[in-house]
Design an enzyme around this catalytic site. Structure first.
Site, PDB file in Angstrom:
ATOM      1  N   GLU A  55      80.330 -58.841   0.681  1.00 45.70           N
ATOM      2  CA  GLU A  55      81.359 -59.561   0.006  1.00 45.70           C
ATOM      3  C   GLU A  55      81.467 -61.084  -0.322  1.00 45.70           C
ATOM      4  O   GLU A  55      81.341 -61.163  -1.627  1.00 45.70           O
ATOM      5  CB  GLU A  55      83.076 -59.144   0.955  1.00 45.70           C
ATOM      6  CG  GLU A  55      83.175 -57.778   0.915  1.00 45.70           C
ATOM      7  CD  GLU A  55      82.627 -58.003   2.611  1.00 45.70           C
ATOM      8  OE1 GLU A  55      84.301 -57.649   3.408  1.00 45.70           O
ATOM      9  OE2 GLU A  55      81.414 -57.761   3.027  1.00 45.70           O
ATOM     10  N   LEU A 207      55.601 -40.747  16.178  1.00 47.45           N
ATOM     11  CA  LEU A 207      57.133 -41.070  16.123  1.00 47.45           C
ATOM     12  C   LEU A 207      57.281 -42.042  15.167  1.00 47.45           C
ATOM     13  O   LEU A 207      58.387 -42.707  15.130  1.00 47.45           O
ATOM     14  CB  LEU A 207      57.837 -41.222  17.047  1.00 47.45           C
ATOM     15  CG  LEU A 207      57.824 -39.537  17.970  1.00 47.45           C
ATOM     16  CD1 LEU A 207      59.055 -39.807  19.376  1.00 47.45           C
ATOM     17  CD2 LEU A 207      58.279 -37.978  17.586  1.00 47.45           C
ATOM     18  N   ARG A 210      55.311 -43.034   8.912  1.00 48.81           N
ATOM     19  CA  ARG A 210      54.472 -43.152   8.187  1.00 48.81           C
ATOM     20  C   ARG A 210      53.972 -43.065   6.100  1.00 48.81           C
ATOM     21  O   ARG A 210      53.762 -44.103   5.681  1.00 48.81           O
ATOM     22  CB  ARG A 210      53.044 -41.430   8.144  1.00 48.81           C
ATOM     23  CG  ARG A 210      52.086 -42.331   9.292  1.00 48.81           C
ATOM     24  CD  ARG A 210      53.108 -41.171  10.704  1.00 48.81           C
ATOM     25  NE  ARG A 210      53.379 -39.763  10.668  1.00 48.81           N
ATOM     26  CZ  ARG A 210      53.675 -39.029  11.111  1.00 48.81           C
ATOM     27  NH1 ARG A 210      54.649 -39.619  12.410  1.00 48.81           N
ATOM     28  NH2 ARG A 210      54.211 -38.106  11.540  1.00 48.81           N
ATOM     29  N   GLY A 303      62.483 -32.184  23.818  1.00 48.52           N
ATOM     30  CA  GLY A 303      62.109 -31.146  23.545  1.00 48.52           C
ATOM     31  C   GLY A 303      63.379 -30.417  23.928  1.00 48.52           C
ATOM     32  O   GLY A 303      64.719 -30.497  24.090  1.00 48.52           O
TER      33      GLY A 303
END
Length: 378
Positions: A55, A207, A210, A303
Site C-alpha cells: 500500500e 538442494l 540452479r 526420504g
C-alpha cells in the site's frame, strides 16, 4: 463494465503484483491505486521484509493522483507499528475515498482493526473481492502466523509402478529434465528445502536453485537435514557448500558433540530438538524450530520415512507428485512414502481437486492435501 466487474479486474491486477512478492516472513501483498477518473495510476507489491508495504509503495507512486481515488489491496492494511509504519496512517493522509480489500488479516498477534479504523475515518471499505484467490495467496503465511508451524509441501518423484530407483539403487534420473525444472520452481518459492538423513547420504543432493532467474534476490532457500545421529558426511555437497548456502542440521541430544563441532566448523548450523519415541528427530518439534527462525514455507523432498511422518501427523499441506512413464520392476526401490497408511481408501489423504500438467514425458499432479478423518471430526 459493471462496478463489480471492475473491482474484480483491479483486484486481480493487485494479485498479479502480489505473486511477485518474496517478503517472507511477511505475507505477499499487492496493491493498485485507481484515480478519481477511474484510471489505474499505480501498482506495487511488498518487495522484501523491511521494505515499504504494498500500500505504501503504491501510494508513493500515485502521489496526488490518489486523491479521491480507490486503493485495491489483497490483504487488510496493517494498523500496527512494525519495521515500517502502519499502512492505515498513509491511507488516511492520502486523500483516498475508498479501499477494496481481498481478505482480512488473520494475524492473531497484532491489534488489527485496519478496516474498522478506515471506516471510522469516513473511508468506504469493501472486503472480500477475489477473496478465495487472496486467501490462497497467503495460505502459507496464514498457517505460519496462526499455528507457529511452517506450511509444508511434499515433492515425490516415482515410476508408474511406484518405484523411486532401480534394483541397483540408481535414481538419476527417474523423471525428465522438464520435471526437474519444475522442482527448481518449487524450491524457489519456499523458504527452506528439507530432506531426511537417508536421502542426504544416498543421493548427496545440493538442494539449491540452479536457475538464478528464479531467485531475483540471489538467495537460495535454507537447506534443512533431519539427522538424529549427526551422520551427515563432512564431504557431502550439502556440507562443503554450507558457507555459500545456509544449511541447518536438526538433531537430537543423541548427536555427538564432536560431530556437531565439525559441522559447525564447516559452516552448518546445528539445532537440537526433541526426539520421537523411536529416537529420531521429532518432526513437529523440527517444524516448530525452523518456524521460530522465520521459515514460513518448506518443501520436503524425502526420504520415505520423513514423508510418511508428515502424512501420519497430518502436517503436510500440499502434494507435488511427478510420475514418470517407466517401470522399474518389483525389485526396484519402493517406498516413496513409508508409513502405516490408512485402513481404507476412504480414509486416505488425498488431493480433492488436483491439477494435472504434463512436464515433458512425465505427469505432474499437485494440490492441497485433505485428510478425511480430520475433516469428519471438525
Amino acid at each position: 463494465m459493471s462496478d463489480k466487474a471492475f473491482d474484480q479486474q483491479m483486484m486481480r491486477k493487485a494479485l498479479e503484483r502480489a505473486r511477485r512478492a518474496r517478503p517472507s516472513p511477511n505475507p505477499p501483498v499487492g496493491a493498485v491505486v485507481v484515480g478519481a477518473d477511474g484510471q489505474l495510476v499505480a501498482a506495487a507489491h511488498h518487495l522484501e521484509a523491511g521494505s515499504p508495504h504494498a500500500e505504501m509503495a503504491a501510494l508513493q507512486e500515485a502521489r496526488e493522483a490518489a486523491r479521491g481515488g480507490t486503493l485495491y489491496v489483497t490483504l487488510e492494511p496493517c494498523n500496527h507499528e512494525g519495521r515500517t509504519p502502519p499502512c492505515v496512517d498513509a491511507i488516511l493522509t492520502s486523500g483516498l475515498t475508498r479501499v477494496v480489500v481481498g481478505c482480512l488479516d488473520p494475524n492473531p498477534h497484532v491489534a488489527g482493526g485496519g478496516a474498522e479504523r478506515l471506516r471510522a475515518a469516513g473511508i468506504t471499505v469493501d472486503i472480500g473481492v477475489a477473496a478465495v484467490e487472496s486467501r490462497t495467496l497467503i495460505a502459507p503465511w496464514a498457517k505460519f502466523i496462526t499455528t507457529g508451524m511452517p506450511h509444508v509441501a511434499l515433492k515425490l518423484a516415482l515410476s508408474l509402478d511406484g518405484r523411486i530407483a532401480s534394483r541397483s539403487g540408481a535414481s538419476k534420473w527417474v523423471t525428465g529434465p522438464e520435471a526437474r525444472a519444475k522442482v527448481q520452481e518449487l524450491r524457489a518459492r519456499c523458504d527452506a528445502v528439507a530432506v531426511g538423513i537417508g536421502t542426504a547420504v544416498q543421493d548427496d543432493p545440493r538442494l539449491t536453485v540452479r536457475d538464478r532467474t528464479l531467485l531475483p534476490e540471489g538467495k537460495n532457500p535454507v537447506r534443512v537435514v533431519l539427522d538424529s545421529q549427526l551422520r551427515l558426511p563432512l564431504g557431502s555437497r550439502l556440507v562443503t557448500t554450507a558457507p555459500q548456502v545456509p544449511t541447518w542440521v536438526l538433531t537430537t541430544e543423541q548427536g555427538s558433540a564432536e560431530a556437531e563441532a565439525a559441522l559447525v566448523d564447516a559452516g552448518c548450523t546445528v539445532m537440537r530438538v526433541a526426539a520421537s519415541a523411536e529416537g529420531r528427530v521429532d518432526v513437529p518439534a523440527a517444524l516448530r524450530a525452523i518456524a521460530e527462525r522465520g521459515v514460513v514455507s518448506a518443501l520436503f523432498e524425502g526420504g520415505a520415512e520423513l514423508i510418511g511422518s508428515l502424512l501420519a501427523g497430518q502436517l503436510a499441506d500440499e502434494l507435488h507428485a511427478f510420475v514418470a512413464p517407466l517401470l522399474l520392476g518389483p525389485r526396484g526401490r519402493s517406498g516413496v512414502v513409508d508409513w502405516a497408511g490408512p485402513e481404507t481408501p476412504a480414509e486416505a489423504p488425498r488431493i480433492e481437486s488436483p491439477s494435472w500438467e504434463v512436464c515433458g514425458k512425465d505427469a505432474y499432479a499437485f494440490g492441497v492435501i485433505h485428510y478425511p478423518d480430520r475433516e469428519s471430526q471438525s
